[in-house]
Enzyme design. Structure first.
Site, PDB file in Angstrom:
ATOM      1  N   TYR A 142       0.860  -1.183   0.000  1.00 19.42           N
ATOM      2  CA  TYR A 142       0.000   0.000   0.000  1.00 19.42           C
ATOM      3  C   TYR A 142       0.891   1.225   0.000  1.00 19.42           C
ATOM      4  O   TYR A 142       1.522   1.555   1.011  1.00 19.42           O
ATOM      5  CB  TYR A 142      -0.901  -0.040   1.233  1.00 19.42           C
ATOM      6  CG  TYR A 142      -1.947   1.049   1.317  1.00 19.42           C
ATOM      7  CD1 TYR A 142      -2.247   1.887   0.255  1.00 19.42           C
ATOM      8  CD2 TYR A 142      -2.674   1.228   2.498  1.00 19.42           C
ATOM      9  CE1 TYR A 142      -3.204   2.870   0.341  1.00 19.42           C
ATOM     10  CE2 TYR A 142      -3.648   2.211   2.600  1.00 19.42           C
ATOM     11  CZ  TYR A 142      -3.905   3.023   1.525  1.00 19.42           C
ATOM     12  OH  TYR A 142      -4.870   4.000   1.623  1.00 19.42           O
ATOM     13  N   LYS A 170      -1.464  -1.399  -4.048  1.00 19.85           N
ATOM     14  CA  LYS A 170      -2.534  -0.400  -4.002  1.00 19.85           C
ATOM     15  C   LYS A 170      -1.849   0.950  -4.045  1.00 19.85           C
ATOM     16  O   LYS A 170      -1.132   1.330  -3.116  1.00 19.85           O
ATOM     17  CB  LYS A 170      -3.382  -0.534  -2.740  1.00 19.85           C
ATOM     18  CG  LYS A 170      -4.454   0.563  -2.618  1.00 19.85           C
ATOM     19  CD  LYS A 170      -5.192   0.515  -1.291  1.00 19.85           C
ATOM     20  CE  LYS A 170      -6.192   1.673  -1.188  1.00 19.85           C
ATOM     21  NZ  LYS A 170      -6.873   1.714   0.137  1.00 19.85           N
TER      22      LYS A 170
END
Length: 302
Positions: A142, A170
Site C-alpha cells: 500500500y 494499491k
C-alpha cells in the site's frame, strides 16, 4: 463483448476497503460487519479489505482486528477475496498480526508503507520482505505517501516484486510515470487507491480498484470496471463522469471512513455513523456539503 473473466486476478478487481461498524457504546459490531460484507459482495465486490485505513485499524486492538477478519471471512469467504490490513510501522508487530491473520485463512494481506518512522528505502524494503517472508499468503503493498510521509520508490518496488509473496500494489500516490515503469518491468498487479482515478489507472494497466466510495455506489463501480475490461470506453467514461460527485462527497469533504459511515447510515445500511477518536462525525455544515454533492448525482436522503 470481450470475456472479462480473463481480467480477474485472484484478489479480485473491485475491492471495498470496509469500514468497521461500531455499536452505540463504541464496541466493534461484528454482526453488522458481516451484514455489510454480504451486501457489498451481493452488489458486485469480488474482494474486501478488512481493517485498512478506512476500517480505522489504528484504533483497533489486535483482538478486534482478528475478530473482523474472522467475521468477514465467515460471512463471505469463498465468494470474495478477504484481504487483511495487517501493516503497521512496527515490523515485529506487523509480522505477528499477519501470521495470526494467515492462520484464520485470509486470502491476502494489505501492508502499508511504515509510517511516522520515515525509514530509508532499504528499510522499507527490509520491512516488507520480513513480513512477506513470515507468511504464505499473497501480499498487496500500500503506497500512500500522503499518510506514510514516504513513497515506495520504483527501484524499491521492482526489487520487492522479486519476492514470491508480493504480488500487488494499491497505489494512492498517482505517479503514473513511476507506475508505468514498474508495470513494464514486473508482474505486480496495480490497483487504484484513488476512487476518482479508477478509469485512468485501468487505462494504464491497473486491474481494478480498492475503494471507499464503493461502499455507497458499489454497482456503478462494478459496471465501470466491467466496461473497461470489455473495452467499452464510452460506457466507462460516462459512468466515471456520473460517479465524480459521489467520489467528491465521500473522499474530499471529511475523512473517508467518516463520510462513508454517514452515507451508509442515510442509506439504511448501518444503524449509526459512530467513529472512534481522534475521528469525529461530520458537523452540520459538512453534512450539508456532502448532501449537496450527492444530490448532484441524484442521491437524496432524508
Amino acid at each position: 463483448m470481450a470475456d472479462s473473466s480473463a481480467h480477474i486476478p485472484a484478489l479480485g478487481t473491485l475491492l471495498t476497503a470496509m469500514v468497521t461498524p461500531f455499536t452505540k457504546d463504541g464496541a466493534v459490531d461484528y454482526d453488522q460487519a458481516a451484514e455489510l460484507a454480504t451486501k457489498l459482495v451481493d452488489d458486485g465486490c469480488d474482494g474486501l479489505v478488512v481493517t485498512g485505513t478506512t476500517g480505522e485499524t489504528s484504533t483497533l486492538t489486535d483482538e478486534e482486528n482478528l475478530g473482523m477478519f474472522r467475521a468477514v471471512k465467515e460471512a463471505v469467504g469463498g465468494r470474495a477475496a478477504i484481504i487483511a490490513g495487517t501493516g503497521t510501522n512496527d515490523t515485529a508487530h506487523s509480522v505477528h498480526l499477519s501470521q495470526q491473520a494467515a492462520a484464520l485463512g485470509v486470502d491476502g494481506l494489505l501492508l502499508v508503507t511504515p509510517y511516522y518512522n520515515k525509514p530509508s528505502q532499504a528499510g522499507v524494503r527490509a520491512h516488507f520482505e520480513a513480513v512477506a517472508s513470515a507468511v504464505d499468503v499473497p501480499v498487496m503493498l500500500y503506497d500512500i505517501p500522503g499518510r506514510s510521509s514516504i513513497p515506495i520508490e520504483p527501484d524499491t518496488m521492482i526489487r520487492l516484486a522479486q519476492h514470491p509473496n508480493i504480488v500487488a500494489v494499491k497505489d494512492a500516490k498517482a505517479d503514473f510515470v513511476a507506475a508505468t515503469r514498474v508495470m513494464a518491468e514486473t508482474d505486480l498487479l496495480f490497483y487504484s487507491g484513488d476512487d476518482g482515478l479508477t478509469l485512468p489507472w485501468m487505462a494504464l494497466g491497473a486491474v481494478g480498484l480498492v475503494g471507499v466510495t464503493t461502499h455507497v455506489a458499489t454497482r456503478r463501480f462494478r459496471e465501470l470496471i466491467d466496461a473497461v475490461n470489455a473495452n467499452d470506453l464510452g460506457t466507462a467514461r460516462k459512468i466515471n463522469f456520473e460517479l465524480q460527485p459521489v467520489v467528491r462527497a465521500t473522499m474530499t469533504r471529511v475523512q473517508g471512513a467518516v463520510a462513508a459511515k454517514q452515507i451508509l447510515k442515510w442509506q439504511g445500511v448501518l444503524p449509526n455513523s459512530i467513529v472512534r477518536l481522534p475521528l469525529v462525525e461530520p458537523d452540520e455544515a459538512e453534512i450539508e456539503i456532502i448532501r449537496g454533492d450527492l444530490a448532484e448525482a441524484g442521491l437524496v436522503y432524508s
